[in-house]
Design an enzyme around this catalytic site. Structure first.
Site, PDB file in Angstrom:
ATOM      1  N   ASP A 375       0.671  -1.191   0.089  1.00 46.57           N
ATOM      2  CA  ASP A 375      -0.033   0.096  -0.123  1.00 46.57           C
ATOM      3  C   ASP A 375       0.667   1.282  -0.054  1.00 46.57           C
ATOM      4  O   ASP A 375       0.501   2.188   0.737  1.00 46.57           O
ATOM      5  CB  ASP A 375      -0.952   0.108   1.112  1.00 46.57           C
ATOM      6  CG  ASP A 375      -2.039  -1.007   1.071  1.00 46.57           C
ATOM      7  OD1 ASP A 375      -1.875  -1.769   0.415  1.00 46.57           O
ATOM      8  OD2 ASP A 375      -2.736  -1.367   2.486  1.00 46.57           O
ATOM      9  N   HIS A 379      -0.260   4.834   1.586  1.00 47.59           N
ATOM     10  CA  HIS A 379       0.731   5.606   2.598  1.00 47.59           C
ATOM     11  C   HIS A 379       1.280   6.748   2.077  1.00 47.59           C
ATOM     12  O   HIS A 379       1.070   7.925   3.071  1.00 47.59           O
ATOM     13  CB  HIS A 379       1.937   4.774   3.056  1.00 47.59           C
ATOM     14  CG  HIS A 379       1.445   3.360   3.643  1.00 47.59           C
ATOM     15  ND1 HIS A 379       2.253   2.489   4.302  1.00 47.59           N
ATOM     16  CD2 HIS A 379       0.060   2.729   3.696  1.00 47.59           C
ATOM     17  CE1 HIS A 379       1.721   1.496   4.910  1.00 47.59           C
ATOM     18  NE2 HIS A 379       0.443   1.523   4.352  1.00 47.59           N
ATOM     19  N   ASP A 448      -4.887  -7.401  -5.122  1.00 47.42           N
ATOM     20  CA  ASP A 448      -6.378  -6.655  -5.015  1.00 47.42           C
ATOM     21  C   ASP A 448      -6.259  -5.246  -5.101  1.00 47.42           C
ATOM     22  O   ASP A 448      -5.188  -4.740  -4.971  1.00 47.42           O
ATOM     23  CB  ASP A 448      -7.300  -7.063  -3.888  1.00 47.42           C
ATOM     24  CG  ASP A 448      -6.642  -6.879  -2.719  1.00 47.42           C
ATOM     25  OD1 ASP A 448      -6.300  -5.631  -2.249  1.00 47.42           O
ATOM     26  OD2 ASP A 448      -6.504  -7.791  -1.789  1.00 47.42           O
ATOM     27  N   GLU A 450      -8.010  -3.365  -3.281  1.00 47.88           N
ATOM     28  CA  GLU A 450      -8.213  -2.903  -1.845  1.00 47.88           C
ATOM     29  C   GLU A 450      -9.040  -1.491  -1.407  1.00 47.88           C
ATOM     30  O   GLU A 450      -9.982  -1.548  -0.739  1.00 47.88           O
ATOM     31  CB  GLU A 450      -6.951  -2.870  -1.073  1.00 47.88           C
ATOM     32  CG  GLU A 450      -7.254  -2.663   0.463  1.00 47.88           C
ATOM     33  CD  GLU A 450      -5.838  -2.921   1.238  1.00 47.88           C
ATOM     34  OE1 GLU A 450      -5.503  -2.231   2.141  1.00 47.88           O
ATOM     35  OE2 GLU A 450      -4.870  -3.732   0.653  1.00 47.88           O
ATOM     36  N   GLU A 454      -8.694   5.316  -2.160  1.00 45.57           N
ATOM     37  CA  GLU A 454      -7.310   6.016  -2.024  1.00 45.57           C
ATOM     38  C   GLU A 454      -6.538   5.597  -3.141  1.00 45.57           C
ATOM     39  O   GLU A 454      -5.414   6.483  -3.178  1.00 45.57           O
ATOM     40  CB  GLU A 454      -6.852   5.133  -0.569  1.00 45.57           C
ATOM     41  CG  GLU A 454      -7.221   5.193   0.652  1.00 45.57           C
ATOM     42  CD  GLU A 454      -6.873   4.545   1.789  1.00 45.57           C
ATOM     43  OE1 GLU A 454      -6.250   5.104   2.727  1.00 45.57           O
ATOM     44  OE2 GLU A 454      -6.974   3.387   1.696  1.00 45.57           O
TER      45      GLU A 454
END
Length: 514
Positions: A375, A379, A448, A450, A454
């Site tokens: 991610d 972040h 994925d 997710e 975002e």
């Protein structure tokens, strides 16, 4: 598959790969990476000069296996019903018709290095085997379109893609991106055109000659509907409505272009904002952003940056905004100077900046797996967004902070292979049209998306950081990513009633999941 007791909508869905075919059994794999492709090289034992190389490129029409001094062995869990030689589709290519027990038809093409046929024959109902010590390449493809599909595959057999270059340009509100594949295989005489498969969002956006390269042949993908066979060595894809006018203000897509930014709020809304903001901006920004997580720290910085912007530009309270901006700069500086709870370090193996947390604690899930590249666009996107607002309000701040923020951009979204310190586009997949989560973690059912919101937030942060720094190319990339995401999220993740790509019993859920 589980179903809800309250509705008929599917709640959990697992895709079972029904057409499983294995080519040979080798050990000691070696992986060669390119920005848009992978070569999987299999050896029967370490140090062997015999090997199989499988060039894996997104969208490839054939599975291609390149043999060097090995015995071809092709397995099928479905089991073979029949295998018949079809002679030579072209000079130097040996063709086979294959039917499996599920009544599906496949085509197999063998291209020997020395002209010698592999003499493939059925050993059992799940094993097709050729001559030992054979060299050349074998291609297999599923034919869903009868004679017309067979003719398309015949015309493209003998070549395969090895990698792709992706280029893009923008003009006004129009963005154009292109896939151009390098290919290998038969190079003498007629050099066939590639047969590649396009996803539904590609087909929606095809432009120019690419529109006329589509065929009627389609194959089911695992999660993105039906892919369409396209006979072309390059594709041109156009996004006609880039969000070039999107700024930090609220943005209303229903308004005409050029007037979508909402700069004036009602008196009642302003009164509420000023009252609440006066209290919220005096929270302890330092402690709320100095956390043991890059993810939560970034979210907090982005939150307070948005608050400062709202106070400054929408509520027109510059004195209050400047107080918050000063506190925000101090909080942000903790990360620029690497004094946060878990500093960032540069990883020479996978080439990126990662949290020190897992190195110190041994916990591979620490900070949502930041050390394992999980991610990173989530972040770091929050940090980039916060930095964009700070730079907008105080351009002089860029002098000491621009390089650090650009490092986060390069980690997650480096656009150029000339930057050898970071891979190209670590997170955003230009073929699939969205980013992937999971980082380096193994996942039984694949990676994925997710968090679609975002993912879009990261593209937006890239756009606004490009605007804040005067980097027109970065801003254009962010605009193009946002436009592509709007299309792919609508097609594959956020489902309207007329969605044609997901199973019908998913549509009522509105969202496919992660």
């Amino acid at each position: 598959m589980a179903r809800s007791q309250q509705t008929n909508f599917t709640q959990i869905y697992f895709w079972a790969l029904k057409d499983k075919t294995e080519i040979n059994e080798c050990t000691d794999p070696e992986i060669q990476h390119e920005p848009t492709s992978v070569n999987a090289i299999l050896l029967p034992w370490p140090g062997s000069t015999s090997k199989i190389t499988l060039p894996l490129v997104q969208g490839m029409g054939f599975i291609t296996a390149i043999y060097q001094n090995l015995q071809p062995a092709i397995h099928s869990d479905i089991c073979f019903r029949s295998v018949a030689s079809a002679g030579s589709s072209r000079n130097g290519i040996y063709k086979y018709w294959v039917t499996l027990e599920d009544n599906k038809n496949w085509l197999l093409y063998a291209v020997p290095s020395d002209g010698q046929t592999p003499q493939l024959s059925l050993v059992s109902n799940n094993l097709l085997r050729g001559l030992p010590g054979w060299s050349g390449f074998i291609q297999v493809a599923k034919n869903s379109a009868g004679l017309s599909g067979e003719a398309s595959y015949d015309g493209s057999a003998g070549v395969y893609p090895t990698t792709a270059s992706i280029t893009a340009s923008t003009f006004g509100q129009t963005g154009t991106y292109r896939f151009q594949w390098k290919k290998a295989g038969i190079t003498s005489g007629h050099y066939p055109t590639l047969l590649m498969y396009a996803l539904p969002h590609h087909v929606e956006s095809f432009a120019g000659p690419t529109i006329f390269c589509k065929t009627s042949m389609k194959l089911q993908t695992t999660t993105k509907g039906m892919a369409t066979a396209v006979i072309a060595d390059e594709w041109t894809i156009v996004e006609p409505s880039l969000p070039v006018d999107m700024e930090f203000t609220p943005w209303d897509l229903n308004k005409p272009s050029g007037s979508r930014n909402v700069r004036t709020l009602s008196p009642s809304a302003l009164n509420v904002i000023i009252t609440v903001a006066s209290n919220e901006i005096r929270q302890d920004i330092g402690s709320q952003t100095n956390l043991d997580s890059m993810y939560f720290s970034g979210k907090a910085l982005s939150k307070f940056a948005t608050l400062v912007y709202t106070i400054h530009d929408l509520a027109n309270q510059p004195e209050l905004a400047n107080y918050g901006l000063s506190e925000l700069k101090v909080a942000f500086a903790r990360f620029v100077t690497n004094k946060q709870t878990w500093p960032l370090v540069y990883d020479t193996a996978w080439k990126g900046v990662v949290s020190l947390s897992t190195y110190q604690t041994g916990n591979i899930g620490s900070d949502f797996g930041n050390t394992f590249y999980n991610d990173h666009h989530f972040h770091y996107g929050y940090f980039i967004h916060a930095a964009s607002i700070i730079a907008y309000l105080d351009p002089g701040w860029l002098d000491l902070n621009k390089d650090w923020v650009n490092t986060l951009v390069r980690d997650a979204a480096n656009p150029s292979p000339q930057d050898t310190l970071f891979p190209v586009s670590r997170m955003f997949d230009w073929y699939h049209g969205h980013s992937w989560a999971k980082g380096l973690y193994e996942s039984a059912d694949g990676k994925d998306e997710e968090s679609s919101s975002e993912d879009a937030m990261f593209a937006y942060a890239i756009k606004m950081w490009g605007r804040a720094t005067g980097d027109k190319s970065m801003e254009a990339r962010g605009n193009l990513m946002l436009s592509i995401l709007a299309r792919t999220l609508r097609n594959y993740f956020l489902m309207q009633a007329d969605n044609a790509n997901q199973p019908t019993n998913f549509i009522g859920n509105k969202v496919t999941g992660i």
